[in-house]
Design a protein around this motif. Structure first.
Motif, short mmCIF file in Angstrom:
data_model
loop_
_atom_site.label_atom_id
_atom_site.label_comp_id
_atom_site.label_asym_id
_atom_site.label_seq_id
_atom_site.Cartn_x
_atom_site.Cartn_y
_atom_site.Cartn_z
N LEU A 7 0.98 -1.26 -0.02
CA LEU A 7 0.30 0.18 0.35
C LEU A 7 1.03 1.16 -0.02
O LEU A 7 0.88 2.02 -0.53
N SER A 10 2.40 1.99 -3.42
CA SER A 10 1.82 1.96 -4.54
C SER A 10 1.86 3.15 -4.78
O SER A 10 2.18 4.39 -4.32
N LEU A 13 -3.65 6.27 -4.62
CA LEU A 13 -4.42 6.12 -3.92
C LEU A 13 -5.79 6.06 -4.16
O LEU A 13 -6.90 6.50 -4.02
N GLY A 14 -5.89 5.95 -5.75
CA GLY A 14 -7.27 5.91 -7.35
C GLY A 14 -7.27 7.28 -7.02
O GLY A 14 -6.64 8.09 -6.98
N ARG A 21 -5.95 14.08 -1.98
CA ARG A 21 -4.78 13.70 -2.78
C ARG A 21 -3.31 14.01 -2.40
O ARG A 21 -2.39 12.74 -2.05
N LYS A 28 1.52 8.70 3.26
CA LYS A 28 1.99 7.55 2.58
C LYS A 28 3.22 7.64 2.35
O LYS A 28 4.38 6.52 2.51
N LYS A 136 -9.20 2.71 0.88
CA LYS A 136 -8.36 2.48 -0.70
C LYS A 136 -9.29 0.39 -0.93
O LYS A 136 -9.47 0.77 -1.74
N TRP A 137 -9.42 0.28 0.89
CA TRP A 137 -10.59 -0.74 0.19
C TRP A 137 -12.03 -0.69 -0.34
O TRP A 137 -12.57 -1.12 -1.50
N GLU A 139 -12.51 2.55 -2.00
CA GLU A 139 -12.34 2.53 -3.28
C GLU A 139 -12.24 1.78 -4.47
O GLU A 139 -12.54 1.95 -5.20
N ASP A 140 -11.76 0.64 -3.95
CA ASP A 140 -11.03 -0.58 -4.79
C ASP A 140 -12.84 -1.59 -4.77
O ASP A 140 -13.28 -2.39 -5.84
#
Length: 168
Positions: A7, A10, A13-14, A21, A28, A136-137, A139-140
């Motif tokens: 994470l 990456s 973060l979408g 952001r 992050k 993230k969860w 968002e995905d």
């Protein structure tokens, strides 16, 4: 590579609120730096469940059974501790009990693992990581329709980052 490191490494973060952001990316990146300096000895790092919250613990009489090991991997023990108490932060009614539960978990952990205060000191960092993982969860998985939680999670992450003196 464990999910936590994946994470924070990456690139994105979408599509989480574009105006926020850059702040999330800054957080992050600072987390990645902090993780690179944490010890990884057997006393604080090893196989973890990585999703052990109350919905993944089933009671059968006097026995407790842990389920849902799809996030399991190598990571810091403090992440499992953080996940175990994290959902209290998301529920306005239960949030009032967060410090009581956190203290009880810490006390119990120290009974079983004396001289582990340094592990408990990592929990706030891993609570922040859990906020980012949860963002993230959601968002995905647009099909779960938890998008209404995103503003609350972003503010929680910002509050947690401030508590860790991160600059963003």
């Amino acid at each position: 590579e464990d999910g936590i490191r994946a994470l924070v490494r990456s690139r994105g973060l979408g599509d989480v609120y574009k105006r926020q952001r850059q702040r999330l990316v800054s957080i992050k990146n600072q987390i990645q730096n902090l993780l690179s300096h944490l010890p990884q000895d057997k006393n604080c790092f090893g196989m973890i469940h990585a999703d052990m919250h109350l919905n993944n613990v089933l009671k059968d009489g006097d026995r407790l059974n842990v389920i849902d090991f799809d996030d399991a991997g190598y990571g810091w023990h403090a992440y499992d501790l953080a996940v175990g108490i994290y959902n209290l932060l998301l529920n306005p009614t239960l949030r009032a009990h967060f410090e009581l539960v956190r203290s009880a978990v810490a006390e119990g952990y120290l009974e079983v693992r004396p001289k582990s205060e340094y592990i408990l000191a990592m929990v706030p960092l891993f609570l922040l990581i859990r906020s980012l993982v949860t963002l993230k969860w959601i968002e995905d998985r647009t099909e779960v329709r938890h998008g209404d939680m995103i503003p609350k999670l972003i503010e929680l992450a910002f509050d947690q980052a401030r508590g860790l003196s991160l600059e963003f």
